[in-house]
Design a protein around this motif. Structure first.
Motif, PDB file in Angstrom:
ATOM      1  N   LEU A  84      36.138  54.981  24.431  1.00  0.00           N
ATOM      2  CA  LEU A  84      34.540  54.904  25.670  1.00  0.00           C
ATOM      3  C   LEU A  84      33.753  53.201  25.991  1.00  0.00           C
ATOM      4  CD1 LEU A  84      30.545  55.702  23.376  1.00  0.00           C
ATOM      5  CD2 LEU A  84      31.197  54.521  25.049  1.00  0.00           C
ATOM      6  N   ILE A  85      34.325  53.886  27.250  1.00  0.00           N
ATOM      7  CA  ILE A  85      33.515  52.218  28.312  1.00  0.00           C
ATOM      8  C   ILE A  85      32.495  51.693  28.036  1.00  0.00           C
ATOM      9  CG2 ILE A  85      34.525  50.635  29.695  1.00  0.00           C
ATOM     10  CD1 ILE A  85      36.927  50.152  27.747  1.00  0.00           C
ATOM     11  N   ASP A  86      32.043  50.820  27.602  1.00  0.00           N
ATOM     12  CA  ASP A  86      30.787  50.121  27.777  1.00  0.00           C
ATOM     13  C   ASP A  86      30.742  49.059  28.702  1.00  0.00           C
ATOM     14  OD1 ASP A  86      27.956  48.849  27.330  1.00  0.00           O
ATOM     15  OD2 ASP A  86      27.557  50.120  25.912  1.00  0.00           O
ATOM     16  N   VAL A  87      30.365  49.131  29.695  1.00  0.00           N
ATOM     17  CA  VAL A  87      29.841  48.601  31.077  1.00  0.00           C
ATOM     18  C   VAL A  87      29.591  47.635  30.713  1.00  0.00           C
ATOM     19  CG1 VAL A  87      31.152  49.533  32.674  1.00  0.00           C
ATOM     20  CG2 VAL A  87      28.884  49.531  32.719  1.00  0.00           C
ATOM     21  N   ALA A  88      28.059  47.233  30.001  1.00  0.00           N
ATOM     22  CA  ALA A  88      27.210  46.546  29.535  1.00  0.00           C
ATOM     23  C   ALA A  88      27.812  45.763  28.744  1.00  0.00           C
ATOM     24  CB  ALA A  88      25.841  47.164  29.145  1.00  0.00           C
ATOM     25  N   ASN A  89      28.200  45.813  28.100  1.00  0.00           N
ATOM     26  CA  ASN A  89      29.129  45.073  26.930  1.00  0.00           C
ATOM     27  C   ASN A  89      29.821  43.792  27.531  1.00  0.00           C
ATOM     28  OD1 ASN A  89      27.698  46.630  25.362  1.00  0.00           O
ATOM     29  ND2 ASN A  89      29.040  48.149  23.557  1.00  0.00           N
ATOM     30  N   LEU A  90      31.118  44.534  28.588  1.00  0.00           N
ATOM     31  CA  LEU A  90      32.030  44.185  29.503  1.00  0.00           C
ATOM     32  C   LEU A  90      31.384  43.002  29.833  1.00  0.00           C
ATOM     33  CD1 LEU A  90      34.602  46.310  31.286  1.00  0.00           C
ATOM     34  CD2 LEU A  90      34.747  45.352  28.578  1.00  0.00           C
ATOM     35  N   HIS A  91      30.063  43.041  30.692  1.00  0.00           N
ATOM     36  CA  HIS A  91      28.993  41.713  30.493  1.00  0.00           C
ATOM     37  C   HIS A  91      28.262  41.049  29.955  1.00  0.00           C
ATOM     38  CE1 HIS A  91      26.038  39.543  33.402  1.00  0.00           C
ATOM     39  NE2 HIS A  91      25.478  39.712  32.786  1.00  0.00           N
ATOM     40  N   THR A  92      28.516  41.435  28.589  1.00  0.00           N
ATOM     41  CA  THR A  92      27.820  40.840  27.405  1.00  0.00           C
ATOM     42  C   THR A  92      28.798  39.877  27.489  1.00  0.00           C
ATOM     43  OG1 THR A  92      26.459  42.373  26.531  1.00  0.00           O
ATOM     44  CG2 THR A  92      27.078  41.003  25.102  1.00  0.00           C
ATOM     45  N   ASN A  93      30.182  40.514  27.151  1.00  0.00           N
ATOM     46  CA  ASN A  93      30.866  39.142  26.651  1.00  0.00           C
ATOM     47  C   ASN A  93      31.712  38.086  27.497  1.00  0.00           C
ATOM     48  OD1 ASN A  93      30.912  40.807  23.797  1.00  0.00           O
ATOM     49  ND2 ASN A  93      32.406  42.445  24.247  1.00  0.00           N
ATOM     50  N   ARG A  94      31.311  38.940  28.752  1.00  0.00           N
ATOM     51  CA  ARG A  94      31.573  37.641  29.828  1.00  0.00           C
ATOM     52  C   ARG A  94      30.688  36.743  29.570  1.00  0.00           C
ATOM     53  NH1 ARG A  94      31.664  39.768  35.692  1.00  0.00           N
ATOM     54  NH2 ARG A  94      29.639  40.810  35.378  1.00  0.00           N
TER      55      ARG A  94
ATOM     56  N   LEU B 209      39.881  45.522  32.738  1.00  0.00           N
ATOM     57  CA  LEU B 209      39.366  46.972  33.680  1.00  0.00           C
ATOM     58  C   LEU B 209      40.967  47.478  34.157  1.00  0.00           C
ATOM     59  CD1 LEU B 209      35.822  47.178  35.352  1.00  0.00           C
ATOM     60  CD2 LEU B 209      36.461  48.423  32.875  1.00  0.00           C
ATOM     61  N   ASP B 210      41.233  46.525  34.896  1.00  0.00           N
ATOM     62  CA  ASP B 210      42.410  46.195  35.520  1.00  0.00           C
ATOM     63  C   ASP B 210      44.051  46.866  34.008  1.00  0.00           C
ATOM     64  OD1 ASP B 210      42.297  46.048  38.053  1.00  0.00           O
ATOM     65  OD2 ASP B 210      42.570  43.562  37.471  1.00  0.00           O
ATOM     66  N   ALA B 211      43.621  46.872  33.153  1.00  0.00           N
ATOM     67  CA  ALA B 211      45.014  46.110  32.070  1.00  0.00           C
ATOM     68  C   ALA B 211      44.459  47.427  30.861  1.00  0.00           C
ATOM     69  CB  ALA B 211      45.177  45.304  31.301  1.00  0.00           C
ATOM     70  N   ILE B 212      43.717  47.733  30.402  1.00  0.00           N
ATOM     71  CA  ILE B 212      43.377  49.387  29.887  1.00  0.00           C
ATOM     72  C   ILE B 212      43.712  50.503  30.262  1.00  0.00           C
ATOM     73  CG2 ILE B 212      41.229  47.690  28.665  1.00  0.00           C
ATOM     74  CD1 ILE B 212      39.573  50.141  29.616  1.00  0.00           C
ATOM     75  N   PRO B 213      44.325  51.100  29.388  1.00  0.00           N
ATOM     76  CA  PRO B 213      44.993  52.856  29.992  1.00  0.00           C
ATOM     77  C   PRO B 213      43.553  53.704  29.815  1.00  0.00           C
ATOM     78  CG  PRO B 213      45.318  52.857  27.303  1.00  0.00           C
ATOM     79  CD  PRO B 213      44.212  51.106  27.526  1.00  0.00           C
ATOM     80  N   LEU B 214      43.393  53.540  31.425  1.00  0.00           N
ATOM     81  CA  LEU B 214      41.918  54.440  31.643  1.00  0.00           C
ATOM     82  C   LEU B 214      42.514  55.729  31.729  1.00  0.00           C
ATOM     83  CD1 LEU B 214      41.165  52.248  34.879  1.00  0.00           C
ATOM     84  CD2 LEU B 214      39.615  52.624  32.514  1.00  0.00           C
TER      85      LEU B 214
ATOM     86  N   ALA C 224      30.836  50.279  38.852  1.00  0.00           N
ATOM     87  CA  ALA C 224      31.606  49.863  40.733  1.00  0.00           C
ATOM     88  C   ALA C 224      32.730  49.650  40.229  1.00  0.00           C
ATOM     89  CB  ALA C 224      30.569  49.243  41.609  1.00  0.00           C
ATOM     90  N   GLU C 225      33.445  48.677  39.737  1.00  0.00           N
ATOM     91  CA  GLU C 225      34.031  48.399  39.623  1.00  0.00           C
ATOM     92  C   GLU C 225      35.690  49.513  39.270  1.00  0.00           C
ATOM     93  OE1 GLU C 225      36.533  45.995  41.125  1.00  0.00           O
ATOM     94  OE2 GLU C 225      34.830  44.796  41.901  1.00  0.00           O
ATOM     95  N   LEU C 226      34.603  49.746  37.839  1.00  0.00           N
ATOM     96  CA  LEU C 226      34.833  50.709  36.818  1.00  0.00           C
ATOM     97  C   LEU C 226      35.041  51.968  38.007  1.00  0.00           C
ATOM     98  CD1 LEU C 226      35.027  51.718  33.481  1.00  0.00           C
ATOM     99  CD2 LEU C 226      35.006  53.939  35.122  1.00  0.00           C
ATOM    100  N   ARG C 227      34.721  52.114  38.477  1.00  0.00           N
ATOM    101  CA  ARG C 227      34.712  53.503  39.520  1.00  0.00           C
ATOM    102  C   ARG C 227      36.121  53.344  40.537  1.00  0.00           C
ATOM    103  NH1 ARG C 227      35.744  57.017  42.221  1.00  0.00           N
ATOM    104  NH2 ARG C 227      35.281  58.900  42.364  1.00  0.00           N
TER     105      ARG C 227
ATOM    106  N   PRO D 248      45.739  54.304  36.985  1.00  0.00           N
ATOM    107  CA  PRO D 248      45.081  53.217  36.857  1.00  0.00           C
ATOM    108  C   PRO D 248      46.469  52.562  36.418  1.00  0.00           C
ATOM    109  CG  PRO D 248      44.863  54.920  34.523  1.00  0.00           C
ATOM    110  CD  PRO D 248      45.843  55.871  35.420  1.00  0.00           C
ATOM    111  N   VAL D 249      46.315  51.091  36.669  1.00  0.00           N
ATOM    112  CA  VAL D 249      47.662  50.352  36.059  1.00  0.00           C
ATOM    113  C   VAL D 249      47.451  49.727  34.953  1.00  0.00           C
ATOM    114  CG1 VAL D 249      47.969  47.991  36.914  1.00  0.00           C
ATOM    115  CG2 VAL D 249      46.912  49.135  38.818  1.00  0.00           C
ATOM    116  N   ARG D 250      48.841  50.122  34.575  1.00  0.00           N
ATOM    117  CA  ARG D 250      49.351  50.035  33.688  1.00  0.00           C
ATOM    118  C   ARG D 250      49.483  48.595  33.436  1.00  0.00           C
ATOM    119  NH1 ARG D 250      49.481  53.976  30.110  1.00  0.00           N
ATOM    120  NH2 ARG D 250      49.647  52.279  28.010  1.00  0.00           N
ATOM    121  N   ARG D 251      49.882  47.765  32.235  1.00  0.00           N
ATOM    122  CA  ARG D 251      50.209  46.742  31.828  1.00  0.00           C
ATOM    123  C   ARG D 251      51.399  46.790  30.665  1.00  0.00           C
ATOM    124  NH1 ARG D 251      47.273  42.580  34.394  1.00  0.00           N
ATOM    125  NH2 ARG D 251      46.845  43.456  36.548  1.00  0.00           N
TER     126      ARG D 251
END
Length: 433
Positions: free
Chosen positions: A172-182, A193-198, A233-236, A281-284
């Motif tokens: 469950l990805i919380d994009v508000a939490n991503l901003h908080t941690n930024r 967003l680029d690296a996690i298994p979407l 929007a970036e996640l989308r 999604p992109v996988r690393r």
């Protein structure tokens, strides 16, 4: 991993906005805090939503799967019961710890897990225990944090990716939490967003917050800012999420404002796509984990538990801040925990502010009480302990208010307040401590 069932756009259901939620146009689903409902006595507005075909997903906040102890069987059973009662397609929880058992301390809040190999091993085993006990799939949320652990071995993306690979759990990805941690921890949300298994994405949270003195507070009590919608929007761009949910937990606006925020989310997300049309999604590639998936040894659990206890004790009991932590941030987090604790107690025991002469005197008295008295048994017990703490000290000073507090306390514990000699003894013990 099976394709996630389509959920659409929804909102966090709270009793305070139950009527407004029922009137929201085009509502697809709602999420409820699992601990706030009783399976045998579901609120009538929630039942009406279900009868309309609105899906309901229980969202747990108290399991503490990132803690050093194995998950509590009774809490897991209770979460499963709520999933069955609601006919939910899944249940969700958090990648966090919320308590320690040695010493016994409750945070009353979600705290970040160390991004170390030992902590990941502990988390993975706890997740597997939970998955075996629950009747529906489990998804876990990334949390917002004010503080960072020293000596971390993995990035957020590496930690989440390996968690999914080792357990099969959904995210469950919380994009508000991503901003908080930024803002608070200097982390790059785009790299996450680029690296996690979407392909493991269950759904998405969107919420508001506010920045004060360079710290972002994930309040869930403010409108969703443009910067959070930009992250959505970036996640989308990377994946079509099965569901997106607006969270609001306090300072609830009028229904029209909630409808406007949902409309803004729909505009960003766009029309749902068939699962087969979703972009890959992109996988690393991550280096292989040095530990086997068999589970952590007791040494790992003990070490993780000691580190978490040292931090939590500094946050809620006034002990020294462990080496390597940002002391200023720990103080900010400590004040935030105490303020939240005061607010929750006031909601559970709304008579207390009235007895003590209003919100400000109540909050001043509670924060003084909480400064060196950590919560050990939940908010309801905390309210009773706070009242007893005041009575032991012959407070409040007004005799009429003290009688009202005595009556309130007695009605809930079925006992007489401590006699004066006992109050003196406890006061002396407290001063000695």
């Amino acid at each position: 991993m099976e394709t996630m069932a389509h959920l659409g756009v929804g909102i966090g259901w709270r009793p305070e906005i139950a009527d407004a939620v029922e009137r929201l146009p085009g509502l697809d689903w709602v999420e409820v805090v699992a601990e706030n409902i009783c399976p045998g006595h579901l609120p009538a507005p929630l039942l009406r939503l279900r009868e309309r075909g609105v899906r309901v997903v229980p969202h747990g906040v108290s399991l503490g799967l990132g803690g050093a102890d194995r998950p509590d069987a009774a809490k897991l059973a209770a979460l499963g019961e709520r999933a069955v009662a609601l006919g939910a397609p899944l249940v969700t929880e958090h990648i966090a710890f919320v308590r320690t058992s040695s010493p016994t301390l409750e945070a009353g809040h979600l705290l970040p897990v160390q991004r170390t190999r030992d902590a990941l091993d502990v988390l993975c085993e706890n997740v597997r225990i939970a998955q075996d006990a629950l009747p529906v799939p489990l998804a876990l949320e990334n949390i917002a944090a004010l503080i960072s652990w020293p000596g971390e071995e993995l990035t957020e993306a590496q930690f989440l990716t390996e968690l999914v690979e080792r357990t099969g759990v959904r995210l469950l990805i919380d994009v508000a939490n991503l901003h908080t941690n930024r803002v608070n921890r200097g982390e790059d949300p785009f790299a996450v967003l680029d690296a996690i298994p979407l392909e493991a994405l269950a759904y998405v949270h969107v919420a508001g917050g506010v920045e004060r003195d360079g710290v972002w507070h994930d309040t869930h009590a403010h409108p969703v800012p443009a910067v959070v919608l930009d992250l959505l929007a970036e996640l989308r761009k990377r994946v079509a999420p099965a569901g997106v949910l607006l969270e609001r937990d306090d300072d609830f606006p009028a229904g029209a404002e909630l409808a406007g925020e949902l409309a803004a989310i729909r505009q960003v997300v766009g029309p749902a796509e068939p699962s087969a049309a979703r972009p890959s999604p992109v996988r690393r590639t991550l280096p292989p984990a040095p530990h086997t998936p068999a589970g952590p040894d007791q040494r790992a659990r003990t070490g993780v538990g000691m580190e978490q206890a040292a931090l939590l004790s500094a946050l809620v009991a006034g002990t020294p801040v462990p080496e390597g932590f940002d002391r200023r941030r720990v103080r900010v987090q400590s004040r935030a925990l105490a303020a939240k604790r005061a607010g929750v107690v006031a909601k559970l025991a709304p008579e207390l502010p009235g007895i003590l002469g209003g919100e400000d005197p109540y909050r001043e008295a509670f924060l003084a009480y909480a400064r060196n008295r950590p919560m050990t048994a939940g908010y309801r017990r905390d309210a009773l302990d706070f009242a007893e703490h005041l009575l032991i000290r012959d407070l409040p000073a007004d005799p009429a208010a003290r009688r009202r507090l005595t009556s309130w306390w007695r009605d809930r514990v079925g006992a007489r307040p401590p006699r004066r000699i006992v109050r003196w003894a406890r006061t002396l013990v407290g001063r000695a401590a």
